[in-house]
Scaffold this active site. Structure first.
Site, PDB file in Angstrom:
ATOM      1  N   ASP A 156      -6.243 -25.520  39.311  1.00  0.00           N
ATOM      2  CA  ASP A 156      -5.822 -26.288  38.138  1.00  0.00           C
ATOM      3  C   ASP A 156      -5.472 -27.741  38.503  1.00  0.00           C
ATOM      4  O   ASP A 156      -5.511 -28.126  39.680  1.00  0.00           O
ATOM      5  CB  ASP A 156      -4.616 -25.560  37.504  1.00  0.00           C
ATOM      6  CG  ASP A 156      -4.579 -25.682  35.990  1.00  0.00           C
ATOM      7  OD1 ASP A 156      -5.228 -26.579  35.438  1.00  0.00           O
ATOM      8  OD2 ASP A 156      -3.882 -24.863  35.358  1.00  0.00           O
ATOM      9  N   GLU A 189     -10.102 -28.894  35.869  1.00  0.00           N
ATOM     10  CA  GLU A 189      -9.442 -30.186  35.605  1.00  0.00           C
ATOM     11  C   GLU A 189      -9.807 -30.726  34.214  1.00  0.00           C
ATOM     12  O   GLU A 189      -9.632 -31.909  33.944  1.00  0.00           O
ATOM     13  CB  GLU A 189      -9.619 -31.183  36.751  1.00  0.00           C
ATOM     14  CG  GLU A 189     -11.017 -31.615  37.079  1.00  0.00           C
ATOM     15  CD  GLU A 189     -11.551 -32.625  36.098  1.00  0.00           C
ATOM     16  OE1 GLU A 189     -12.433 -32.222  35.315  1.00  0.00           O
ATOM     17  OE2 GLU A 189     -11.122 -33.785  36.114  1.00  0.00           O
ATOM     18  N   TRP A 190     -10.248 -29.799  33.365  1.00  0.00           N
ATOM     19  CA  TRP A 190     -10.396 -30.031  31.914  1.00  0.00           C
ATOM     20  C   TRP A 190     -11.442 -31.079  31.562  1.00  0.00           C
ATOM     21  O   TRP A 190     -11.437 -31.638  30.463  1.00  0.00           O
ATOM     22  CB  TRP A 190      -9.026 -30.414  31.297  1.00  0.00           C
ATOM     23  CG  TRP A 190      -7.888 -29.629  31.857  1.00  0.00           C
ATOM     24  CD1 TRP A 190      -7.807 -28.261  31.928  1.00  0.00           C
ATOM     25  CD2 TRP A 190      -6.677 -30.132  32.457  1.00  0.00           C
ATOM     26  NE1 TRP A 190      -6.626 -27.889  32.526  1.00  0.00           N
ATOM     27  CE2 TRP A 190      -5.919 -29.021  32.852  1.00  0.00           C
ATOM     28  CE3 TRP A 190      -6.172 -31.407  32.677  1.00  0.00           C
ATOM     29  CZ2 TRP A 190      -4.667 -29.143  33.477  1.00  0.00           C
ATOM     30  CZ3 TRP A 190      -4.927 -31.542  33.283  1.00  0.00           C
ATOM     31  CH2 TRP A 190      -4.192 -30.430  33.682  1.00  0.00           C
ATOM     32  N   GLY A 191     -12.317 -31.392  32.517  1.00  0.00           N
ATOM     33  CA  GLY A 191     -13.383 -32.345  32.213  1.00  0.00           C
ATOM     34  C   GLY A 191     -12.958 -33.796  32.323  1.00  0.00           C
ATOM     35  O   GLY A 191     -13.758 -34.706  32.075  1.00  0.00           O
ATOM     36  N   ASP A 211      -7.508 -26.686  26.991  1.00  0.00           N
ATOM     37  CA  ASP A 211      -7.355 -25.236  26.789  1.00  0.00           C
ATOM     38  C   ASP A 211      -7.819 -24.791  25.410  1.00  0.00           C
ATOM     39  O   ASP A 211      -7.574 -25.463  24.413  1.00  0.00           O
ATOM     40  CB  ASP A 211      -5.888 -24.834  26.963  1.00  0.00           C
ATOM     41  CG  ASP A 211      -5.457 -24.917  28.422  1.00  0.00           C
ATOM     42  OD1 ASP A 211      -6.256 -25.399  29.252  1.00  0.00           O
ATOM     43  OD2 ASP A 211      -4.333 -24.506  28.723  1.00  0.00           O
TER      44      ASP A 211
HETATM   45  C1  GLA Z   1      -3.694 -24.955  32.339  1.00  0.00           C
HETATM   46  C2  GLA Z   1      -5.072 -24.297  32.363  1.00  0.00           C
HETATM   47  C3  GLA Z   1      -4.978 -22.934  31.701  1.00  0.00           C
HETATM   48  C4  GLA Z   1      -3.960 -22.078  32.443  1.00  0.00           C
HETATM   49  C5  GLA Z   1      -2.614 -22.778  32.485  1.00  0.00           C
HETATM   50  C6  GLA Z   1      -1.642 -22.079  33.411  1.00  0.00           C
HETATM   51  O1  GLA Z   1      -3.287 -25.258  31.048  1.00  0.00           O
HETATM   52  O2  GLA Z   1      -6.007 -25.095  31.716  1.00  0.00           O
HETATM   53  O3  GLA Z   1      -6.239 -22.295  31.686  1.00  0.00           O
HETATM   54  O4  GLA Z   1      -4.434 -21.814  33.740  1.00  0.00           O
HETATM   55  O5  GLA Z   1      -2.735 -24.114  32.955  1.00  0.00           O
HETATM   56  O6  GLA Z   1      -0.382 -22.705  33.443  1.00  0.00           O
END
Ligand code: GLA
Length: 395
Positions: A156, A189-191, A211
């Site tokens: 993450d 890392e969400w892009g 998310d």
């Molecule tokens: C981030 C990630 C999620 C999850 C949470 C855990 O938000 O994007 O998928 O793993 O952390 O805290």
């Protein structure tokens, strides 16, 4: 003990030498894993930080009993909050209350059921849930994971400050590689740093979005990091050229069965993920799922589209109002075709002969589980927020 010290010495010595340049690490050969999109289960969407070893064991048992393992689901992944403190030597430990038997015992339990085991960490000093992250402990953590029998790492991006994503992910990829154990590397890392442009040989999958939120299209106003399913679809779809065997776009884990969408919407969610060759990581309580949820997660014909060996991500080929046609090329010249109705009213959707292919073909409806007569194009009345999904295989 002496062996351990030798190992450690080897790691401490090799780590700086291996911190070559990021570019050199990024250019290394891929690890050869995840030739089709990873399938499994992850604790986060349903259990968040309230996770413990019983939940994970129950999930592993359910994966077998429900038939999910035999349908292709493989990885049982503990997400955030399994961690205890680091010990006196800096090794990460498991939370003693939630995981009293330790992670190795849990991995053994999962492996004994013919499944693979995954775990979660973070490239910062702390995980998103405030547990110890791997920054500064990359090689040591990778060594622990390998010794425990970890097969999959989700990594993450919380609390990373001004860390460079390419560098941080390449470093952990290298640490995993140095263990000699095959470990799928899931980059989360969400892009933000556009990993699809540089991470092909670093990770096996990379999140392209924030998310997912268990909703079809409604925004959760309280959490700007949470995205309804359709928002993740629209962010992930244009990235189709970057996916392929060993490196997949990841629009986040499945919400199927968590209660925030209708059955039709969950069917759309699952079908769209399959069309996008997305990782199929169930995120519900699989130990207590109802028949409708089961029939979605276990639709082997839809799973086969996701897992097709050609490994091409499908895309939207036409849209008019809320009606869309999606096509995913499959091996052997076949195609998967999805008719998707975003609208609130039933709609007739047509995929033209150009979109479907002009050769005489066998047509299969993947949700009705029946063969259809070939007529050159495909047309269906699609329920609101629903899909009709087909394969078209030239004769
Ligand atoms: C981030 C990630 C999620 C999850 C949470 C855990 O938000 O994007 O998928 O793993 O952390 O805290």
């Amino acid at each position: 003990m002496r062996l351990l010290l030798l190992w450690l010495a080897a790691f401490t010595l090799t780590a700086p030498a291996l911190a070559e340049t990021t570019q050199e690490i990024v250019n290394k050969a891929p690890n050869g894993l995840a030739q089709t999109p990873p399938m499994g289960w992850n604790s986060w969407n349903r259990f968040a930080c309230s996770v413990n070893e019983k939940i994970i064991r129950d999930a592993a048992d359910a994966m077998v009993a429900s038939g999910m393992r035999d349908a292709g689901y493989q990885y049982v992944v503990i997400d955030d909050c399994w961690h205890g403190p680091r010990d006196a030597n800096g090794f990460i430990t498991a939370d003693p209350q939630k995981f009293p038997s330790g992670i190795k015992a849990l991995a053994d339990y999962v492996h004994a059921r013919g499944l693979k085991f995954g775990i979660y960490s973070d490239a910062g000093r702390f995980t998103c849930g405030g547990r110890p992250g791997s920054q500064g402990h990359e090689y040591q953590d990778a060594l622990s994971y390998a010794r425990w029998g970890v097969d999959y790492l989700k990594y993450d991006w919380c609390n990373t400050g001004d860390r460079n994503a390419q560098e941080a992910y390449a470093l952990m990829a290298d640490a995993l590689r140095q263990t000699g154990r095959p470990i799928v590397f899931s980059m989360c890392e969400w892009g933000t740093a556009k990993p699809w442009l540089w991470a092909k040989n670093v990770g096996n999958l990379w999140r392209t979005t924030g998310d997912i939120w268990d909703s079809f299209s409604a925004k959760d106003k309280a959490h700007d990091w949470a995205h309804p399913m359709l928002e993740n679809v629209d962010s992930n779809e244009p990235l189709w050229p970057h996916a392929g065997p060993g490196h997949w776009n990841d629009p986040d884990m499945l919400e199927v069965g968590n209660g925030g969408m209708t059955i039709a919407e969950y069917r759309s969610h699952f079908s769209l993920w399959a069309m996008m060759a997305a990782p199929l990581i169930a995120g519900n309580d699989i130990a207590s799922m109802d028949a409708a949820t089961r029939s979605i997660l276990l639709n082997k014909e839809v799973i086969a589209v996701d897992q097709d060996a050609l490994g091409v991500q499908g895309r939207r080929v036409s849209q008019a109002g809320g009606q869309e046609v999606w096509v995913k090329p499959l091996s052997g010249g076949a195609k998967a075709v999805l008719l998707f109705n975003r609208g609130d009213q039933p709609a007739t959707i047509l995929a033209s002969a150009d979109e479907v292919g002009r050769k005489k073909a066998k047509v299969r409806d993947l949700w009705a589980h029946r063969d259809l007569r070939w007529s050159g194009s495909l047309k269906a009345i699609v329920e609101p927020h629903g899909v009709a999904m087909f394969t078209v295989t030239p004769l």
